[in-house]
Design a protein around this motif. Structure first.
Motif, PDB file in Angstrom:
ATOM      1  N   GLY A  28      -2.373  -0.364  -6.271  1.00 40.17           N
ATOM      2  CA  GLY A  28      -3.385  -1.008  -6.952  1.00 40.17           C
ATOM      3  C   GLY A  28      -3.877  -0.471  -8.388  1.00 40.17           C
ATOM      4  N   THR A  29      -3.049   0.581  -8.870  1.00 38.35           N
ATOM      5  CA  THR A  29      -3.442   0.957 -10.223  1.00 38.35           C
ATOM      6  C   THR A  29      -1.862   1.486 -10.767  1.00 38.35           C
ATOM      7  N   LYS A  30      -1.964   1.481 -12.169  1.00 37.86           N
ATOM      8  CA  LYS A  30      -0.683   1.780 -12.992  1.00 37.86           C
ATOM      9  C   LYS A  30      -0.383   3.283 -12.720  1.00 37.86           C
ATOM     10  N   GLU A  31      -1.385   4.080 -12.334  1.00 37.27           N
ATOM     11  CA  GLU A  31      -1.235   5.736 -11.982  1.00 37.27           C
ATOM     12  C   GLU A  31      -0.256   5.556 -10.842  1.00 37.27           C
ATOM     13  N   LYS A  32      -0.799   4.869  -9.693  1.00 33.45           N
ATOM     14  CA  LYS A  32      -0.051   4.974  -8.568  1.00 33.45           C
ATOM     15  C   LYS A  32       1.218   4.221  -8.327  1.00 33.45           C
ATOM     16  N   VAL A  33       1.418   3.231  -9.377  1.00 25.75           N
ATOM     17  CA  VAL A  33       2.902   2.825  -9.590  1.00 25.75           C
ATOM     18  C   VAL A  33       3.777   3.692 -10.139  1.00 25.75           C
ATOM     19  N   ASP A  34       3.170   4.484 -11.340  1.00 20.87           N
ATOM     20  CA  ASP A  34       4.003   5.397 -11.784  1.00 20.87           C
ATOM     21  C   ASP A  34       4.477   6.409 -10.642  1.00 20.87           C
ATOM     22  N   LEU A  35       3.337   7.156  -9.985  1.00 23.98           N
ATOM     23  CA  LEU A  35       3.681   8.069  -8.913  1.00 23.98           C
ATOM     24  C   LEU A  35       4.919   7.426  -7.911  1.00 23.98           C
ATOM     25  N   LEU A  36       4.811   6.242  -7.654  1.00 23.00           N
ATOM     26  CA  LEU A  36       5.838   5.890  -6.919  1.00 23.00           C
ATOM     27  C   LEU A  36       7.259   5.880  -7.444  1.00 23.00           C
ATOM     28  N   LYS A  37       7.173   5.524  -8.453  1.00 22.41           N
ATOM     29  CA  LYS A  37       8.798   5.283  -9.218  1.00 22.41           C
ATOM     30  C   LYS A  37       9.179   6.846  -9.600  1.00 22.41           C
ATOM     31  N   ASN A  38       8.223   7.890 -10.287  1.00 24.98           N
ATOM     32  CA  ASN A  38       8.602   9.075 -10.787  1.00 24.98           C
ATOM     33  C   ASN A  38       8.290  10.352  -9.727  1.00 24.98           C
ATOM     34  N   LYS A  39       7.763  10.109  -8.829  1.00 27.13           N
ATOM     35  CA  LYS A  39       7.468  11.324  -7.906  1.00 27.13           C
ATOM     36  C   LYS A  39       8.088  10.860  -6.420  1.00 27.13           C
ATOM     37  N   TYR A  40       7.772   9.629  -5.772  1.00 25.42           N
ATOM     38  CA  TYR A  40       8.433   9.467  -4.719  1.00 25.42           C
ATOM     39  C   TYR A  40       9.667   8.817  -4.462  1.00 25.42           C
ATOM     40  N   VAL A  88       0.943  -1.048   0.121  1.00 31.72           N
ATOM     41  CA  VAL A  88       0.064   0.060   0.137  1.00 31.72           C
ATOM     42  C   VAL A  88       1.096   1.263  -0.145  1.00 31.72           C
ATOM     43  N   ALA A  89       1.806   1.379  -0.579  1.00 30.27           N
ATOM     44  CA  ALA A  89       3.102   2.234  -0.890  1.00 30.27           C
ATOM     45  C   ALA A  89       2.635   3.740  -1.347  1.00 30.27           C
ATOM     46  N   SER A  90       1.471   3.930  -1.921  1.00 33.16           N
ATOM     47  CA  SER A  90       0.888   5.074  -2.279  1.00 33.16           C
ATOM     48  C   SER A  90       0.061   5.644  -1.322  1.00 33.16           C
ATOM     49  N   GLY A  91      -0.225   4.904  -0.230  1.00 28.29           N
ATOM     50  CA  GLY A  91      -1.361   5.753   0.949  1.00 28.29           C
ATOM     51  C   GLY A  91      -0.234   6.623   1.642  1.00 28.29           C
ATOM     52  N   ALA A  92      -1.036   7.275   2.649  1.00 24.69           N
ATOM     53  CA  ALA A  92      -0.397   8.391   3.440  1.00 24.69           C
ATOM     54  C   ALA A  92       0.800   7.752   4.292  1.00 24.69           C
ATOM     55  N   PHE A 126      10.908   5.566  -5.590  1.00 30.09           N
ATOM     56  CA  PHE A 126      11.049   4.298  -5.160  1.00 30.09           C
ATOM     57  C   PHE A 126      11.714   3.670  -6.341  1.00 30.09           C
ATOM     58  N   ASP A 127      12.526   2.542  -6.032  1.00 30.35           N
ATOM     59  CA  ASP A 127      13.256   2.073  -7.038  1.00 30.35           C
ATOM     60  C   ASP A 127      12.415   1.141  -7.839  1.00 30.35           C
ATOM     61  N   GLU A 128      11.528   0.413  -7.523  1.00 26.43           N
ATOM     62  CA  GLU A 128      10.610  -0.233  -8.254  1.00 26.43           C
ATOM     63  C   GLU A 128       9.190  -0.288  -7.681  1.00 26.43           C
ATOM     64  N   ALA A 129       8.422  -0.512  -8.574  1.00 28.39           N
ATOM     65  CA  ALA A 129       6.847  -0.603  -8.044  1.00 28.39           C
ATOM     66  C   ALA A 129       6.335  -1.450  -8.822  1.00 28.39           C
ATOM     67  N   PHE A 130       5.153  -2.095  -8.368  1.00 28.72           N
ATOM     68  CA  PHE A 130       4.204  -3.095  -9.084  1.00 28.72           C
ATOM     69  C   PHE A 130       2.817  -2.901  -8.627  1.00 28.72           C
ATOM     70  N   ASN A 131       2.022  -3.194  -9.507  1.00 26.79           N
ATOM     71  CA  ASN A 131       0.421  -3.315  -9.444  1.00 26.79           C
ATOM     72  C   ASN A 131       0.194  -4.707  -8.923  1.00 26.79           C
ATOM     73  N   TYR A 132      -0.121  -4.619  -7.732  1.00 24.21           N
ATOM     74  CA  TYR A 132      -0.414  -6.192  -6.979  1.00 24.21           C
ATOM     75  C   TYR A 132      -1.498  -6.793  -7.431  1.00 24.21           C
ATOM     76  N   LYS A 133      -2.602  -6.094  -8.211  1.00 25.27           N
ATOM     77  CA  LYS A 133      -3.927  -6.499  -9.010  1.00 25.27           C
ATOM     78  C   LYS A 133      -3.252  -7.367 -10.235  1.00 25.27           C
ATOM     79  N   GLU A 134      -2.241  -6.891 -10.910  1.00 24.51           N
ATOM     80  CA  GLU A 134      -1.890  -7.777 -12.007  1.00 24.51           C
ATOM     81  C   GLU A 134      -0.824  -8.747 -11.861  1.00 24.51           C
ATOM     82  N   GLU A 135      -0.602  -9.178 -10.476  1.00 22.64           N
ATOM     83  CA  GLU A 135       0.569 -10.055 -10.281  1.00 22.64           C
ATOM     84  C   GLU A 135      -0.349 -11.545  -9.752  1.00 22.64           C
ATOM     85  N   GLN A 136       0.105 -12.621 -10.508  1.00 22.65           N
ATOM     86  CA  GLN A 136      -0.509 -13.720  -9.766  1.00 22.65           C
ATOM     87  C   GLN A 136      -0.031 -14.435  -8.443  1.00 22.65           C
TER      88      GLN A 136
END
Length: 147
Positions: free
Chosen positions: A113-125, A88-92, A127-137
């Motif tokens: 949980g979304t591509k937009e939040k993953v992009d935010l983690l990597k490009n604004k905050y 839940v890395a994009s939360g407060a 983070f070295d890496e980030a992934f959308n947990y909803k897209e991972e098996q």
């Protein structure tokens, strides 16, 4: 009907409590309303430093910041060079934990949980890496792939 309670920043209008006087700025838990009568003043803290935006007292200097700080530095306490995973890395709280980890020299992977939040983690905050947990098996495989 009761107002919703939450973290607030407020100005004391009047007080019978020895810790607070008219004009003091406070933060803590109170009703989210224009005026509140506080019967539990131990839920409020006097703001000593007004050299930062007052909104910080509901974020980085409030519950989210204290939770992130204690969780990261007091409980987790990773060392420089270690890997840190933030769920839940994009939360407060999560975004702050990730930034504390980066400041400490850790390699940080976050999930959101979304591509937009993953992009935010990597490009604004930062983070070295980030992934959308909803897209991972397989979350373990995702972590192994990114770490």
């Amino acid at each position: 009907m009761q107002p919703i309670a939450g973290y607030v920043v407020a100005k004391v209008i009047d007080s019978g409590h020895s810790n607070f006087k008219k004009g003091d700025l406070v933060w803590g838990v109170a009703g989210c309303e224009e005026y509140s009568i506080i019967n539990a003043p131990e839920a409020l803290f006097k703001i000593q430093h007004t050299d930062v935006p007052l909104s910080y007292y509901t974020g980085i200097l409030g519950m989210a910041g204290m939770t992130a700080y204690v969780g990261f530095y007091e409980i987790c306490a990773p060392k420089k060079g270690e890997y840190v995973f933030v769920s839940v890395a994009s939360g407060a709280v999560g975004q702050l934990v990730g930034q504390f980890a980066k400041l400490s020299g850790c390699y940080v992977v976050g999930s959101a949980g979304t591509k937009e939040k993953v992009d935010l983690l990597k490009n604004k905050y930062g983070f070295d890496e980030a992934f959308n947990y909803k897209e991972e098996q397989d979350l373990n495989a995702a972590l192994m792939r990114l770490a």
